[in-house]
Enzyme design. Sequence first.
Site, PDB file in Angstrom:
ATOM      1  CB  CYS A 172      -6.683  -0.106   7.746  1.00 51.47           C
ATOM      2  SG  CYS A 172      -6.499  -0.208   5.938  1.00 51.47           S
ATOM      3  CB  CYS A 230      -0.928   0.005   1.210  1.00 47.76           C
ATOM      4  SG  CYS A 230      -1.965   1.476   1.348  1.00 47.76           S
TER       5      CYS A 230
END
Length: 332
Positions: free
Chosen positions: A174, A77
Amino acid sequence: DSSLAALLLRDEGHDVVGVSLRLIPSAAGHEDAAMLCAAHGIPHHLLDVTDDFRREIITPFCEEYLRGRTPSPCVRCNPVMKFQRLSALAESLGCDALATGHYARVLVGPHGRRYIATGADRIKDQSYFLCMLSRDDCARVVFPLGPHLKEDIRRMALERGLHAAHRPESQEICFVPDGDYGAVIRDTLGSEPRPGDIIDTGGHVIGRHRGIHRYTIGQRRGLGIAAPEPLYVLAIDPASNTITAGTRERLLARGLFAAGINYMKAERLSGSVLVKIRSTHTPARAHVEEGDGGVYARFSDGQPGVTPGQAAVFYDEEGGVLAGAWIERALQ
């Protein structure tokens, strides 16, 4: 961490602009960030990248599990989503640099090239997750928290009355806050791996697993098998939908092969280095050499839990990140 990073830079006399990335629809952290910025006279922007995040990070994460690998979404990411999107926005706003709340440092090599290095707080160090940043990323990033210990950061946040100073740290991914990977895979891909056999190293069935996505190399808990010695996951085979379990001795790997090298401080990997095979791993001494389109690392001592899909990060003695690569297989 990011809130204090902003205030530290502002205290140094920099003009600071706050930016929050919305990665998942349910994320609400940007509201606290906007309130902090408003309280301190800092402009704030919200960048919604939920569709891109689902396509670039969540879907590949799920597909990796179906291939019997254990993905590292945060490592992917950072370069693919966070730093790319934030750098583009920073440039459009006329900013000279991008700052984040990571516990890492940026150092300058003998040829003037900047690279990631470990933060002062080795326990909270996040250099592992930044190993795939490009050299362009390193050229314009700043880590205000890198020289500090986490306890000092929390103290400074409390002294400034930051509400976030009381917030507990999250160790979860997350988009999987409750640890239910199966639900994320099912919702994303429309299906999830089915149960199957757990076998020993001789191929004998010794138990049943609940789906290969619920297991990773080196895992001990959750096997549900009574045995004279503790058993660990040694291998995951999606083709036969089996998991191989064995003793810790069988888990130890003499090395690894990794591909997709991202060079940072180094131009080439060779000789004696330190290798980190997961974020919580104590770097192990290894001899590395490139070949077959990747890099071979042979450990001085056997290492448990070499896991395909995770990142291998190569460090020098001073904590500088030489390069990062993706683990393809363990060497027995």
